[in-house]
Design a protein around this motif. Structure first.
Motif, PDB file in Angstrom:
ATOM      1  N   LYS A 178     -14.861  -2.381   3.037  1.00 21.75           N
ATOM      2  CA  LYS A 178     -13.678  -3.002   3.623  1.00 21.75           C
ATOM      3  C   LYS A 178     -12.477  -2.051   3.663  1.00 21.75           C
ATOM      4  N   ILE A 179     -12.525  -1.011   2.849  1.00 21.18           N
ATOM      5  CA  ILE A 179     -11.387  -0.098   2.741  1.00 21.18           C
ATOM      6  C   ILE A 179     -11.362   0.930   3.868  1.00 21.18           C
ATOM      7  N   LYS A 180     -12.521   1.503   4.196  1.00 22.58           N
ATOM      8  CA  LYS A 180     -12.549   2.623   5.138  1.00 22.58           C
ATOM      9  C   LYS A 180     -12.197   2.237   6.571  1.00 22.58           C
ATOM     10  N   VAL A 181     -12.183   0.941   6.877  1.00 27.28           N
ATOM     11  CA  VAL A 181     -11.808   0.505   8.225  1.00 27.28           C
ATOM     12  C   VAL A 181     -10.299   0.306   8.352  1.00 27.28           C
ATOM     13  N   ASN A 182      -9.589   0.433   7.226  1.00 26.71           N
ATOM     14  CA  ASN A 182      -8.134   0.318   7.201  1.00 26.71           C
ATOM     15  C   ASN A 182      -7.564   1.694   6.851  1.00 26.71           C
ATOM     16  N   PRO A 183      -7.010   2.432   7.811  1.00 21.05           N
ATOM     17  CA  PRO A 183      -6.562   3.817   7.581  1.00 21.05           C
ATOM     18  C   PRO A 183      -5.597   3.970   6.414  1.00 21.05           C
ATOM     19  N   LEU A 184      -4.661   3.035   6.245  1.00 20.94           N
ATOM     20  CA  LEU A 184      -3.672   3.168   5.179  1.00 20.94           C
ATOM     21  C   LEU A 184      -4.296   2.926   3.816  1.00 20.94           C
ATOM     22  N   ARG A 185      -5.126   1.903   3.701  1.00 18.28           N
ATOM     23  CA  ARG A 185      -5.809   1.631   2.432  1.00 18.28           C
ATOM     24  C   ARG A 185      -6.784   2.760   2.100  1.00 18.28           C
ATOM     25  N   PHE A 186      -7.431   3.303   3.120  1.00 16.20           N
ATOM     26  CA  PHE A 186      -8.350   4.415   2.921  1.00 16.20           C
ATOM     27  C   PHE A 186      -7.582   5.645   2.439  1.00 16.20           C
ATOM     28  N   PHE A 187      -6.397   5.861   3.008  1.00 20.31           N
ATOM     29  CA  PHE A 187      -5.556   6.983   2.584  1.00 20.31           C
ATOM     30  C   PHE A 187      -5.139   6.808   1.127  1.00 20.31           C
ATOM     31  N   LEU A 188      -4.901   5.575   0.714  1.00 21.46           N
ATOM     32  CA  LEU A 188      -4.537   5.292  -0.672  1.00 21.46           C
ATOM     33  C   LEU A 188      -5.646   5.735  -1.620  1.00 21.46           C
ATOM     34  N   THR A 247       0.836  -1.210   0.000  1.00 20.37           N
ATOM     35  CA  THR A 247       0.000   0.000   0.000  1.00 20.37           C
ATOM     36  C   THR A 247       0.865   1.250   0.000  1.00 20.37           C
ATOM     37  N   ILE A 248       1.944   1.239   0.781  1.00 18.51           N
ATOM     38  CA  ILE A 248       2.859   2.385   0.833  1.00 18.51           C
ATOM     39  C   ILE A 248       3.509   2.611  -0.532  1.00 18.51           C
ATOM     40  N   ILE A 249       3.888   1.522  -1.179  1.00 16.99           N
ATOM     41  CA  ILE A 249       4.496   1.616  -2.517  1.00 16.99           C
ATOM     42  C   ILE A 249       3.477   2.197  -3.505  1.00 16.99           C
ATOM     43  N   SER A 250       2.227   1.737  -3.406  1.00 17.49           N
ATOM     44  CA  SER A 250       1.176   2.229  -4.305  1.00 17.49           C
ATOM     45  C   SER A 250       0.943   3.723  -4.101  1.00 17.49           C
ATOM     46  N   ILE A 251       0.959   4.167  -2.845  1.00 16.58           N
ATOM     47  CA  ILE A 251       0.785   5.579  -2.543  1.00 16.58           C
ATOM     48  C   ILE A 251       1.927   6.389  -3.154  1.00 16.58           C
ATOM     49  N   SER A 252       3.147   5.886  -3.002  1.00 10.14           N
ATOM     50  CA  SER A 252       4.324   6.580  -3.526  1.00 10.14           C
ATOM     51  C   SER A 252       4.270   6.692  -5.042  1.00 10.14           C
ATOM     52  N   ILE A 253       3.893   5.606  -5.703  1.00 13.88           N
ATOM     53  CA  ILE A 253       3.808   5.605  -7.163  1.00 13.88           C
ATOM     54  C   ILE A 253       2.738   6.584  -7.632  1.00 13.88           C
ATOM     55  N   ALA A 254       1.581   6.582  -6.958  1.00 11.51           N
ATOM     56  CA  ALA A 254       0.479   7.475  -7.331  1.00 11.51           C
ATOM     57  C   ALA A 254       0.915   8.935  -7.254  1.00 11.51           C
ATOM     58  N   VAL A 255       1.624   9.288  -6.187  1.00  5.45           N
ATOM     59  CA  VAL A 255       2.085  10.667  -6.020  1.00  5.45           C
ATOM     60  C   VAL A 255       3.126  11.021  -7.076  1.00  5.45           C
TER      61      VAL A 255
END
Length: 286
Positions: free
Chosen positions: A120-130, A3-11
């Motif tokens: 299922k996404i909104k209960v996971n802060p990192l996935r929700f942030f993604l 998820t962190i990698i996906s966030i980095s790539i998106a940015v």
């Protein structure tokens, strides 16, 4: 970690396009206005994510997307050189589109109460942030052609590219509105509860609203073509990204899967799928 990698790539992708589109563009105290808009695309979504995550709600997700478009277009117009006819028209079109889509989606989620995609996404802060980060990327990439028209220091009179592009936008916008209204009216009729629409533009295409969306953003890109130099050509990713998103990621594939689950065994649904184009409209077969 994924998820962190996906966030980095998106940015990186969003800001990369903003940097490329900034060539020969207006600046504000040395900072390219196009790049500033790219940064704001993420900042607005990250800001709204804070209360959304706190209350675990997706209710304002789509509305924030529209607000982001309005913000970046307003900043682009405010800090770029004097707007000409092409840039003023494009800015107005994006504003109209964002206001229409944002209000439509907000009314829909208000009526439905929630968006099942986020269960299922909104209960996971990192996935929700993604998801909020991806919305920033969506704005930065989709609006790229509009932003390059507004922020570039090159101004040209209305030409054949502008005329064709604006005509495509008007046609796409009209198709999207008509399709959405037809589906809303269909759902409002209680006898259609739990059924799928096969009338109006939906007899011509299984996803006419998506076709309209692709057509209108392609039109803005066509209008931008005479202005592009060097790295600004990266902004033609706008309609390419819209096509990829709607046909391969969150649009048609998700709806097709849901439709198959609901009506896949029904002969009427199978017949509709077989005789109706997936995306590009054509007259229904007799």
């Amino acid at each position: 970690m994924k998820t962190i990698i996906s966030i980095s790539i998106a940015v990186l992708v969003g800001l990369g396009v903003a940097i490329g589109g900034s060539q020969s563009g207006s600046t504000l105290d040395g900072l390219p206005v196009f790049l500033l808009c790219g940064i704001l695309a993420f900042a607005v979504n990250w800001l709204v994510y804070i209360p959304a995550n706190n209350y675990q709600t997706e209710k304002y997700y789509d509305l924030t997307g529209s607000l982001t478009y309005l913000t970046v277009i307003a900043i682009a117009c405010l800090f770029s050189g004097p707007l000409d006819a092409r840039s003023a028209l494009v800015a107005l079109m994006v504003v109209i589109w964002a206001l229409r889509l944002g209000s439509f989606l907000f009314r829909r989620i208000s009526a439905d109460g929630k968006d099942a995609r986020f269960d299922k996404i909104k209960v996971n802060p990192l996935r929700f942030f993604l998801t909020w980060t991806l919305q920033g990327t969506w704005v930065a990439l989709t609006a790229a052609s509009a932003l390059v028209i507004i922020t570039t220091e090159t101004r040209l009179p209305i030409d054949i590219f502008a005329i064709i592009g604006l005509t495509m936008w008007v046609a796409g916008f009209a198709i999207e509105i008509i399709a959405d209204n037809q589906k809303s009216q269909f759902r409002a009729d209680r006898k259609n509860a739990g059924r799928f629409i096969t009338t109006g533009l939906w007899a011509w295409s299984r996803h006419p609203n998506y076709f309209g969306e692709i057509l209108l953003w392609t039109g803005i890109t066509v209008a931008s073509l005479p202005l592009l130099v060097g790295w600004q050509w990266v902004t033609i990713i706008s309609p390419i990204f819209v096509i990829f998103l709607l046909t391969k990621v969150s649009g048609i594939p998700m709806l097709a899967k849901a439709g198959q689950k609901k009506w896949g065994d029904e002969p009427e649904y199978k017949d509709y799928i077989q005789r109706t184009p997936k995306l590009v409209p054509r007259p229904p077969k007799a």
